[in-house]
Design a protein around this motif. Structure first.
Motif, mmCIF file in Angstrom:
data_model
loop_
_atom_site.group_PDB
_atom_site.id
_atom_site.type_symbol
_atom_site.label_atom_id
_atom_site.label_comp_id
_atom_site.label_asym_id
_atom_site.label_seq_id
_atom_site.Cartn_x
_atom_site.Cartn_y
_atom_site.Cartn_z
ATOM 1 N N UNK A 53 6.195 13.524 -7.016
ATOM 2 C CA UNK A 53 5.889 13.294 -6.031
ATOM 3 C C UNK A 53 5.549 12.034 -5.927
ATOM 4 N N UNK A 76 3.229 8.327 -4.464
ATOM 5 C CA UNK A 76 2.188 8.133 -3.772
ATOM 6 C C UNK A 76 2.627 6.529 -3.282
ATOM 7 N N UNK A 135 0.658 3.189 -2.952
ATOM 8 C CA UNK A 135 -0.814 2.669 -3.411
ATOM 9 C C UNK A 135 -1.214 1.149 -3.317
ATOM 10 N N UNK A 151 -5.899 -1.667 -5.998
ATOM 11 C CA UNK A 151 -7.002 -1.663 -6.057
ATOM 12 C C UNK A 151 -7.171 -0.810 -5.014
ATOM 13 N N UNK A 152 -6.653 0.524 -4.818
ATOM 14 C CA UNK A 152 -7.348 0.778 -3.222
ATOM 15 C C UNK A 152 -6.732 2.895 -3.667
ATOM 16 N N UNK A 153 -7.082 3.784 -3.395
ATOM 17 C CA UNK A 153 -6.863 4.721 -3.394
ATOM 18 C C UNK A 153 -5.676 5.657 -4.008
ATOM 19 N N UNK A 154 -4.664 6.331 -4.035
ATOM 20 C CA UNK A 154 -3.008 6.820 -4.171
ATOM 21 C C UNK A 154 -2.709 7.438 -2.830
ATOM 22 N N UNK A 167 -0.605 10.451 -0.856
ATOM 23 C CA UNK A 167 0.734 11.549 -0.974
ATOM 24 C C UNK A 167 1.654 11.076 0.659
ATOM 25 N N UNK A 188 2.424 -1.016 -3.516
ATOM 26 C CA UNK A 188 2.740 -0.071 -4.760
ATOM 27 C C UNK A 188 3.802 1.728 -4.035
ATOM 28 N N UNK A 217 4.488 4.847 -7.103
ATOM 29 C CA UNK A 217 4.134 5.808 -7.918
ATOM 30 C C UNK A 217 5.336 7.234 -7.487
ATOM 31 N N UNK A 256 3.215 9.640 -14.316
ATOM 32 C CA UNK A 256 3.347 8.512 -14.038
ATOM 33 C C UNK A 256 4.618 7.824 -14.592
ATOM 34 N N UNK A 269 6.204 4.328 -14.442
ATOM 35 C CA UNK A 269 5.825 2.862 -14.144
ATOM 36 C C UNK A 269 4.954 2.169 -12.832
ATOM 37 N N UNK A 321 6.701 -2.577 -7.429
ATOM 38 C CA UNK A 321 6.507 -2.636 -6.543
ATOM 39 C C UNK A 321 7.015 -3.656 -5.491
ATOM 40 N N UNK A 345 0.382 0.791 -13.714
ATOM 41 C CA UNK A 345 1.328 1.657 -14.329
ATOM 42 C C UNK A 345 -0.573 2.245 -14.793
ATOM 43 N N UNK A 367 -8.496 -0.613 -12.996
ATOM 44 C CA UNK A 367 -9.124 0.852 -12.040
ATOM 45 C C UNK A 367 -9.558 2.171 -12.892
ATOM 46 N N UNK A 422 -9.508 6.564 -11.883
ATOM 47 C CA UNK A 422 -9.086 7.416 -11.482
ATOM 48 C C UNK A 422 -9.420 8.752 -11.748
ATOM 49 N N UNK A 448 -9.369 11.021 -6.769
ATOM 50 C CA UNK A 448 -10.593 10.092 -6.010
ATOM 51 C C UNK A 448 -10.525 8.586 -5.680
ATOM 52 N N UNK A 449 -11.100 7.867 -5.051
ATOM 53 C CA UNK A 449 -11.266 6.681 -5.029
ATOM 54 C C UNK A 449 -10.593 5.382 -6.112
#
Lengths: 114, 116
Positions: A33, A35, A37, A40-43, A45, A88, A90, A105, A107, A110, B44, B89, B91, B107-108
């Motif tokens: 996968x 992702x 991001x 500080x925010x959500x991932x 896909x 970023x 991932x 995952x 590393x 960026x 990471x 953070x 998750x 999740x967020x």
């Protein structure tokens, strides 16, 4: 210990350049996968693959493409980078349930587009 | 479809205190796994703990434990004796293990700050 690697870790490129983010895993995982991001925010896909020659787009519309020619390798390519691609990225992989359920995952890469 | 909900955008805790980070989930898959990841500012994703849907006991890994309440569809992370290095953070994630969608759902996230 996770055996999934991403290169480069950090990259600054100019607008319009082509860039490939590399992701490799040595665990023989079939599912991989990508992702995206922001800090500080959500991932989100953007691409996934269930095996060789299998690739699908994810939930987030992306101008990137992926390929899966070998099990261990899942590169992500931006044909023409834009500042909105700054983020970023991932890479993750998952094996068969019988070999453990952990989502591994890399590393992270960026990317800054100027 | 799977869904993960983390309702706490930010949490603060005093060093050496315990803290609970909330996670609720929704899925129609009969078999699934739940995960928690820590993401420091370097970016990471660090795996913390895993709970299988059929596991009878709550998972524990050192100072981390997962409070799994299947009927309530909750999988809260408990960090005991918080340390300054726990600031990050966090998750919550899940994925099917019964042949449903293999796409992990996240999740967020919750931002945890540990005060000295």
């Amino acid at each position: 210990e996770a055996d999934i690697y991403q290169t480069p870790r950090y990259l600054v490129i100019g607008t319009g350049k082509k860039i490939t983010l590399e992701c490799s895993q040595t665990m023989g995982h079939d599912k991989m996968y990508w992702y995206q991001q922001d800090p500080g925010m959500e991932l989100h896909l953007i691409h996934y693959s269930y095996g060789v020659n299998s690739t699908e787009k994810g939930d987030l519309s992306s101008e990137s493409t992926v390929s899966r020619i070998r099990t261990e390798h899942f590169p992500l390519t931006l044909e023409s980078a834009r500042p909105s691609h700054t983020s970023q990225y991932l890479c993750a992989s998952v094996g068969q349930a019988s070999s453990g359920n952990t989502i591994y995952f890399g590393e992270g890469s960026w990317l800054t587009v100027v | 479809a799977q869904k993960i909900t983390q309702t706490q955008p930010g949490m603060f805790v005093q060093e050496k205190e315990a803290v609970t980070l909330d996670c609720t989930y929704d899925t129609s898959d009969p078999s699934y796994g739940l995960f928690w990841y820590k993401q420091p500012s370097s970016g990471e994703m660090i795996f913390l703990i895993y709970q299988g849907s059929y596991d009878q006991q709550n998972a524990t890994e050192g100072r981390y434990s997962l409070n799994f309440q299947k009927a309530r569809k909750s999988a809260n992370l408990v960090i005991s004796a918080s340390q300054l290095g726990d600031s990050a953070m966090y998750f919550c994630a899940m994925r099917s293990t019964s042949g449903g969608s293999y796409i992990p759902t996240f999740g967020r996230g919750t931002s945890l700050i540990v005060h000295p």
